[in-house]
Design a protein around this motif. Structure first.
Motif, short mmCIF file in Angstrom:
data_model
loop_
_atom_site.label_atom_id
_atom_site.label_comp_id
_atom_site.label_asym_id
_atom_site.label_seq_id
_atom_site.Cartn_x
_atom_site.Cartn_y
_atom_site.Cartn_z
N GLY A 97 13.18 -80.59 28.47
CA GLY A 97 12.29 -79.58 27.65
C GLY A 97 13.25 -78.96 26.66
N VAL A 98 14.40 -78.10 27.11
CA VAL A 98 15.34 -77.60 26.35
C VAL A 98 16.06 -78.46 25.18
N ARG A 99 16.51 -79.51 25.79
CA ARG A 99 17.21 -80.38 25.01
C ARG A 99 16.25 -81.19 23.95
N ASP A 100 14.76 -81.39 24.13
CA ASP A 100 14.29 -82.23 23.22
C ASP A 100 13.36 -81.10 22.22
N VAL A 101 13.28 -79.89 22.62
CA VAL A 101 13.05 -79.09 21.95
C VAL A 101 14.08 -78.60 20.54
N LEU A 102 15.20 -78.30 21.31
CA LEU A 102 16.30 -77.80 20.28
C LEU A 102 16.85 -79.19 19.39
N ARG A 103 16.61 -80.29 20.06
CA ARG A 103 16.97 -81.58 19.13
C ARG A 103 15.84 -81.60 18.14
N PHE A 104 14.42 -81.27 18.18
CA PHE A 104 13.51 -81.40 17.06
C PHE A 104 13.79 -80.47 16.08
N ILE A 105 14.34 -79.09 16.59
CA ILE A 105 14.61 -78.25 15.58
C ILE A 105 15.90 -78.76 14.80
N SER A 106 16.77 -79.26 15.46
CA SER A 106 18.22 -79.79 14.78
C SER A 106 17.98 -81.15 13.81
N ASP A 107 16.83 -81.73 14.01
CA ASP A 107 16.68 -82.95 13.22
C ASP A 107 16.12 -82.45 11.94
N ASP A 108 15.36 -81.14 12.01
CA ASP A 108 14.82 -80.92 10.56
C ASP A 108 15.00 -79.31 10.54
N PRO A 109 16.03 -78.69 10.26
CA PRO A 109 16.12 -77.21 10.47
C PRO A 109 14.79 -76.38 9.76
N ARG A 110 14.20 -77.23 9.04
CA ARG A 110 12.97 -76.47 8.27
C ARG A 110 12.01 -75.89 9.30
N ARG A 111 11.98 -77.12 10.39
CA ARG A 111 11.14 -76.67 11.71
C ARG A 111 11.33 -75.53 12.24
N GLY A 112 12.40 -75.16 12.39
CA GLY A 112 13.02 -73.94 13.20
C GLY A 112 12.39 -72.73 12.43
N ARG A 113 12.53 -72.97 11.22
CA ARG A 113 12.20 -71.55 10.17
C ARG A 113 10.79 -71.43 10.45
N VAL A 114 9.86 -72.51 10.44
CA VAL A 114 8.37 -72.40 10.25
C VAL A 114 7.96 -71.89 11.90
N LEU A 115 8.47 -72.61 12.95
CA LEU A 115 8.26 -72.25 14.27
C LEU A 115 8.34 -70.99 14.95
N PHE A 116 9.90 -70.54 14.39
CA PHE A 116 10.47 -69.16 14.98
C PHE A 116 11.06 -68.22 13.89
N ALA A 117 11.16 -68.50 12.78
CA ALA A 117 11.75 -67.32 12.00
C ALA A 117 10.67 -66.16 11.90
N GLU A 118 11.19 -65.08 11.43
CA GLU A 118 10.50 -63.83 11.29
C GLU A 118 9.58 -64.24 10.19
N ALA A 119 8.40 -63.55 10.09
CA ALA A 119 7.42 -63.51 8.76
C ALA A 119 6.42 -62.37 9.00
N PRO A 120 7.25 -61.16 8.59
CA PRO A 120 6.40 -60.06 8.75
C PRO A 120 5.15 -59.73 7.80
N GLY A 121 4.38 -59.14 8.47
CA GLY A 121 2.90 -59.07 7.95
C GLY A 121 2.22 -60.38 7.66
N ASN A 122 2.56 -61.54 8.41
CA ASN A 122 1.61 -62.75 8.25
C ASN A 122 0.90 -62.78 9.63
N GLU A 123 -0.22 -62.46 9.49
CA GLU A 123 -0.84 -62.20 10.73
C GLU A 123 -1.57 -63.48 11.29
N PRO A 124 -1.98 -64.34 10.41
CA PRO A 124 -2.41 -65.77 10.62
C PRO A 124 -1.21 -66.59 11.61
#
Length: 202
Positions: A97-124
């Protein structure tokens, strides 16, 4: 002169424009964060008139939620496949699980920003992230006796740790040695699991 959508049914035209907007928002947010995600910028990136934006979304918060949904669904498929292939051994499942999740992020760093980066004030977006965390927690709790607080406590700790691990990896704070990160995460998670089992069998 034929138009861009000539001959395309109305429902399909709308679906295609929605897809174009979601892909454009993914590119923009993934590269520059929420600050660059405006209606005008998204439409310019998608090469669509702003009226098509409001045909599909009320605002950029709703659009970003759709971007998150798409990436979360893709990650969910990756994770489900990894866990199925790993079998029932807790350490093997953690490693996969850890390997494939981190590899998923590494394959396209934009995914990490969408899934995990801070987005203050964006309630949805925040609501979707809370729902994802709850789903992960519920899945972990379901693996043991639901009425035992040890299971809930251990599952809560693992949930928080795994989400923060992914966030730190996406931010580049854990280096680039995937194997080392996976080994450490699996070792610590296995130790916590063993401790929980020990308490349950007393």
């Amino acid at each position: 002169m034929t138009t861009r959508w000539a001959g395309v049914p109305a429902s399909r035209r709308r679906d295609e424009r929605r897809d174009m907007l979601v892909r454009a928002a993914f590119a923009l947010f993934g590269a520059g964060g929420e600050a660059v995600l405006t209606v005008r910028a998204v439409c310019r990136e998608a090469e669509l008139h702003t009226r098509y934006f409001y045909e599909n979304f009320t605002d950029t918060g709703e659009l970003l939620a759709a971007v998150y949904d798409r990436q979360a669904e893709a990650l969910g498929e990756v994770l489900a496949r990894a866990l199925e292939e790993a079998g029932q051994d807790p350490e093997a499942r953690t490693r996969a699980g850890v390997r494939d999740v981190l590899r998923f992020i590494s394959d396209d760093p934009r995914r990490g920003r969408v899934l995990f980066a801070e987005a203050p004030g964006n309630e949805p977006l925040a609501a979707r992230r809370r729902a994802a965390e709850t789903a992960l927690l519920d899945g972990l709790v379901a693996m043991g006796p639901r009425d035992d607080p040890t299971v809930v406590i251990a599952a809560t700790m693992v949930t928080g740790a795994m989400i923060e691990l992914a966030r730190q990896w996406a931010d580049g704070r854990l280096g680039d040695d995937l194997d080392a990160v996976v080994d450490t995460a699996a070792e610590l998670s296995t130790a916590l699991h063993a401790k929980a089992v020990e308490r349950l069998t007393r």
